[in-house]
Design a protein around this motif. Structure first.
Motif, PDB file in Angstrom:
ATOM      1  N   GLY A   1      -4.663 -18.596  -0.448  1.00  0.00           N
ATOM      2  CA  GLY A   1      -3.716 -16.341   0.091  1.00  0.00           C
ATOM      3  C   GLY A   1      -4.534 -15.621   0.644  1.00  0.00           C
ATOM      4  O   GLY A   1      -3.976 -14.913   1.813  1.00  0.00           O
ATOM      5  N   ASN A   2      -5.571 -15.908   0.909  1.00  0.00           N
ATOM      6  CA  ASN A   2      -6.758 -15.222   1.462  1.00  0.00           C
ATOM      7  C   ASN A   2      -8.133 -15.970   1.581  1.00  0.00           C
ATOM      8  O   ASN A   2      -7.988 -16.683   1.541  1.00  0.00           O
ATOM      9  CB  ASN A   2      -6.595 -13.486   0.924  1.00  0.00           C
ATOM     10  N   ARG A   3      -8.780 -15.017   2.991  1.00  0.00           N
ATOM     11  CA  ARG A   3      -9.556 -15.663   3.307  1.00  0.00           C
ATOM     12  C   ARG A   3     -10.830 -14.910   3.068  1.00  0.00           C
ATOM     13  O   ARG A   3     -11.637 -16.450   3.140  1.00  0.00           O
ATOM     14  CB  ARG A   3      -9.755 -15.007   4.678  1.00  0.00           C
TER      15      ARG A   3
ATOM     16  N   PRO B   1      -1.720  -4.214  -6.969  1.00  0.00           N
ATOM     17  CA  PRO B   1      -2.074  -5.368  -5.730  1.00  0.00           C
ATOM     18  C   PRO B   1      -1.096  -6.725  -5.699  1.00  0.00           C
ATOM     19  O   PRO B   1      -1.195  -6.946  -6.762  1.00  0.00           O
ATOM     20  CB  PRO B   1      -3.562  -5.860  -5.275  1.00  0.00           C
ATOM     21  N   ASP B   2      -0.724  -7.119  -5.057  1.00  0.00           N
ATOM     22  CA  ASP B   2       1.182  -7.296  -5.160  1.00  0.00           C
ATOM     23  C   ASP B   2      -0.026  -9.348  -5.209  1.00  0.00           C
ATOM     24  O   ASP B   2      -1.222  -9.454  -4.111  1.00  0.00           O
ATOM     25  CB  ASP B   2       1.814  -8.132  -4.004  1.00  0.00           C
TER      26      ASP B   2
ATOM     27  N   ALA C   1       0.731 -12.354  -4.631  1.00  0.00           N
ATOM     28  CA  ALA C   1       1.181 -13.019  -3.233  1.00  0.00           C
ATOM     29  C   ALA C   1       0.190 -12.521  -1.737  1.00  0.00           C
ATOM     30  O   ALA C   1       0.327 -11.808  -1.698  1.00  0.00           O
ATOM     31  CB  ALA C   1       2.209 -13.580  -2.584  1.00  0.00           C
ATOM     32  N   PRO C   2      -0.298 -13.780  -0.945  1.00  0.00           N
ATOM     33  CA  PRO C   2      -0.901 -12.953   0.102  1.00  0.00           C
ATOM     34  C   PRO C   2       0.035 -12.560   1.337  1.00  0.00           C
ATOM     35  O   PRO C   2       2.016 -12.621   1.419  1.00  0.00           O
ATOM     36  CB  PRO C   2      -0.896 -14.963   1.112  1.00  0.00           C
ATOM     37  N   GLY C   3      -0.346 -11.290   1.636  1.00  0.00           N
ATOM     38  CA  GLY C   3       0.135 -11.230   3.363  1.00  0.00           C
ATOM     39  C   GLY C   3       0.305 -11.031   4.636  1.00  0.00           C
ATOM     40  O   GLY C   3       0.212 -12.620   4.725  1.00  0.00           O
ATOM     41  N   PRO C   4       0.510 -10.877   5.271  1.00  0.00           N
ATOM     42  CA  PRO C   4       1.106 -10.973   6.902  1.00  0.00           C
ATOM     43  C   PRO C   4      -0.511 -11.891   6.703  1.00  0.00           C
ATOM     44  O   PRO C   4      -1.086 -11.979   6.424  1.00  0.00           O
ATOM     45  CB  PRO C   4       0.840  -9.794   7.325  1.00  0.00           C
ATOM     46  N   ASP C   5      -0.261 -12.542   7.545  1.00  0.00           N
ATOM     47  CA  ASP C   5      -1.224 -13.158   8.101  1.00  0.00           C
ATOM     48  C   ASP C   5      -2.628 -12.556   8.963  1.00  0.00           C
ATOM     49  O   ASP C   5      -2.223 -11.542   9.632  1.00  0.00           O
ATOM     50  CB  ASP C   5      -1.022 -14.278   9.288  1.00  0.00           C
ATOM     51  N   ALA C   6      -4.029 -13.278   8.913  1.00  0.00           N
ATOM     52  CA  ALA C   6      -4.813 -12.512   9.018  1.00  0.00           C
ATOM     53  C   ALA C   6      -5.166 -12.025  10.466  1.00  0.00           C
ATOM     54  O   ALA C   6      -4.756 -10.701  10.943  1.00  0.00           O
ATOM     55  CB  ALA C   6      -6.518 -12.451   8.314  1.00  0.00           C
TER      56      ALA C   6
ATOM     57  N   GLU D   1       4.523 -18.641   4.579  1.00  0.00           N
ATOM     58  CA  GLU D   1       3.427 -18.115   4.185  1.00  0.00           C
ATOM     59  C   GLU D   1       3.690 -17.731   2.647  1.00  0.00           C
ATOM     60  O   GLU D   1       3.469 -17.460   1.761  1.00  0.00           O
ATOM     61  CB  GLU D   1       2.413 -16.787   5.841  1.00  0.00           C
TER      62      GLU D   1
END
Lengths: 216, 359
Positions: free
Chosen positions: A63-65, A138-139, A141-146, A158
């Motif tokens: 979920g995150n880079r 912080p959630d 779950a991943p946020g919007p695309d980087a 996503e």
């Protein structure tokens, strides 16, 4: 493979797949053999060839880079350390993907444990009163695309992927994103063909349900 | 074919594969839309797999691989152990097994009805007291009484080490226990053991209750003091805690140390904690709002955190996107990673100045 095929047809299809799989791994097999002998350039070639799919798999799983970068790095390091134990029973890509999935699973467990402990509450201070005001956690779950490609479907997808269970997410990503066949899925995940099919069906159903009302 | 069957086939195979499914799609707009949207989802998933990784990933991977190739840990752990160490360990194991077997055999040979209870209760106390007592106390005991009879107001001063050595012999040669010996040995530490070890029934006043109570109290105080020292060492030792342990500790104490900024620094007296699992130091940082009151504290790894005295300006948009301004923003690779990390934290929209909590 389709269960409706007759036995001889299925065996013929197996032979075709095996031949194709051998053709695919020839490219990696030579590099793997040289890398085992200490050829750094050969291992670097393997990294270059597979880093994109390992990174994307880790990114969509975790979920995150940043975590994806760490996971990809750890995956290749594990591959390097255990090259000698790679017997060639499966393709190098299958073996590599299996290691990447394990790395991601371990990290997901770690993230869940830390989230449960509420390890990082954000504390803000009200300048007027000086009192600490706790912000929402912080959630996970991943946020919007980087890179913010910006499509509505991408964002919805996503969020839906993040809401899926790790088991459903990984099989969807492996099959739909990475293009692994049923046979490769059985080898990567270490389960039977029937299990792969049913798990994939449930994953698609779950994803469809999450996207209902959101997309289209 | 009904819609439920069509959707089931869509889930199982990912497309309208059978002739019945294709025919159903022709006549059912709802299922046609579902098939079309599912195809769009599949295309988007494939596109997700085409994203290029950051350029520094390759370099980072190869740097770690090269370092690992040179590391002595590349060898299997058992290959790094010298042969003489293996032989020594084998000898130690053999010796331990032999001694344990001999001890068991001795115990079985010397045990008689009524004596077992006394021996079992006495022996553990001897070893426990030996570890806890100071040298001066041992010397006092040695001077006080080498024999079996204990003075009235003092516990028999047979040193625990001597007592443990004497244990098997004393038990073997001991006469059948009298009521006095058993009664004296049960509540007493080494006093009872000394009485039995000597092979002579100890007098009933072998260990006054007051002396034992005082000794127990002293031992308890020493144990509590040791625990406090250990806890303190554990708390301040950098590198021996994970971030989670430090936060748990802060929660337990309820009063985390504060930094020079007055902002509570989560979890530790020191602002720099080494996260063992990630093998990367994490630093406490503060993002101060520039357009409204408020500050936010969080952890960042040292490669993302601002340098000492450095301030990084951040803009958080309403959709959560983070932009790193200024000099740090020119290093696009690092700025992207930092922005991604901060975006995951879901900061409220606004402009911030990011600094270390402990400059």
């Amino acid at each position: 493979m389709d269960d409706t095929l007759t036995y001889p047809s299925r065996m013929l299809l197996w032979a075709v797949i095996a031949r194709r799989a051998t053709a695919v791994t020839d490219q990696d097999a030579a590099a793997v053999a040289r890398a085992r002998d200490g050829d750094e350039a050969a291992f670097e070639a393997l990294v270059s060839r597979h880093e994109r799919e390992v990174f994307n798999l880790a990114w969509r799983m975790l979920g995150n880079r940043e975590d994806a970068l760490d996971a990809a790095q750890e995956t290749f390091l594990r591959v390097f350390r255990s090259l000698a134990s790679f017997r060639g029973d499966a393709t190098f890509r299958t073996w590599l993907t299996g290691i990447a999935i394990n790395v991601c699973r371990n990290r997901l467990v770690s993230v869940e444990v830390r989230a449960r402990r509420a390890a990082v509450p954000l504390v803000s201070e009200d300048a007027a009163t000086g009192e600490a005001v706790e912000l929402p956690l912080p959630d996970p779950a991943p946020g919007p695309d980087a890179t913010a490609r910006g499509t509505e479907l991408r964002r919805a997808l996503e969020r839906a992927l993040a809401a899926l269970s790790p088991e459903h997410r990984e099989i969807l990503l492996l099959h739909e994103m990475q293009g692994l066949s049923y046979d490769e899925l059985t080898a990567t995940l270490g389960c039977r063909l029937g299990t792969v099919k049913s798990r994939l069906a449930r994953a698609r159903e779950a994803l469809r349900g999450l996207l209902e009302g959101v997309w289209p | 074919m009904r819609c439920e069957e069509f959707l089931r086939e869509l889930d199982e195979s990912g497309r309208a594969a059978s002739p019945e499914a294709r025919a159903h799609v022709q006549g059912c707009p709802s299922c046609a839309r579902a098939a079309e949207s599912w195809q769009a989802v599949r295309s988007e998933l494939q596109a997700m797999g085409e994203e290029a990784p950051p350029p520094f990933l390759h370099a980072r991977v190869m740097a770690h691989v090269r370092a690992d190739a040179k590391s002595p840990q590349r060898e299997a752990w058992w290959a790094r152990v010298p042969r003489w160490a293996w032989a020594g360990q084998a000898l130690a194991v053999l010796l331990g097994v032999t001694l344990a077997g001999w001890g068991l055999w001795q115990g079985r040979m010397s045990r008689q009805p009524g004596e077992a209870l006394v021996a079992v209760k006495a022996a553990p106390q001897v070893s426990h007291d030996f570890e806890k007592r100071s040298l001066g106390e041992e010397q006092r005991r040695e001077r006080a009484m080498p024999g079996a009879e204990a003075p009235v107001n003092e516990a028999p001063a047979v040193p625990p080490r001597a007592a443990s050595r004497q244990s098997p012999k004393g038990l073997r040669g001991a006469p059948p226990p009298t009521a006095a010996v058993v009664a004296a040995a049960e509540p007493v530490a080494d006093g009872g053991a000394a009485g039995v070890m000597g092979g002579v029934p100890a007098p009933a006043s072998v260990a006054p209750v007051e002396a034992d109570a005082e000794r127990a109290r002293a031992e308890g105080e020493q144990a509590a003091k040791d625990e406090r020292i250990y806890a303190e060492e554990l708390r301040v030792t950098a590198g021996s805690q994970t971030v989670e342990a430090s936060r748990d500790q802060a929660a337990a104490t309820g009063a985390p140390a504060s930094s020079d900024t007055g902002m509570p620094v989560l979890g530790a007296a020191k602002s720099k904690i080494c996260d063992i699992k990630r093998e990367r130091p994490v630093l406490a940082c503060v993002a101060t709002r520039l357009d409204a009151p408020g500050r936010v504290a969080f952890w960042l790894t040292d490669d993302l955190a601002p340098g000492p005295g450095e301030a990084i300006v951040l803009d958080v948009a309403h959709d959560g996107a983070v932009t790193v301004a200024g000099d740090r923003g020119r290093d696009k690779a690092r700025a992207d990673v930092l922005a991604a990390r901060l975006r995951d934290m879901r900061l409220p929209p606004g402009r911030y100045r990011l600094t270390r909590a402990d400059p």
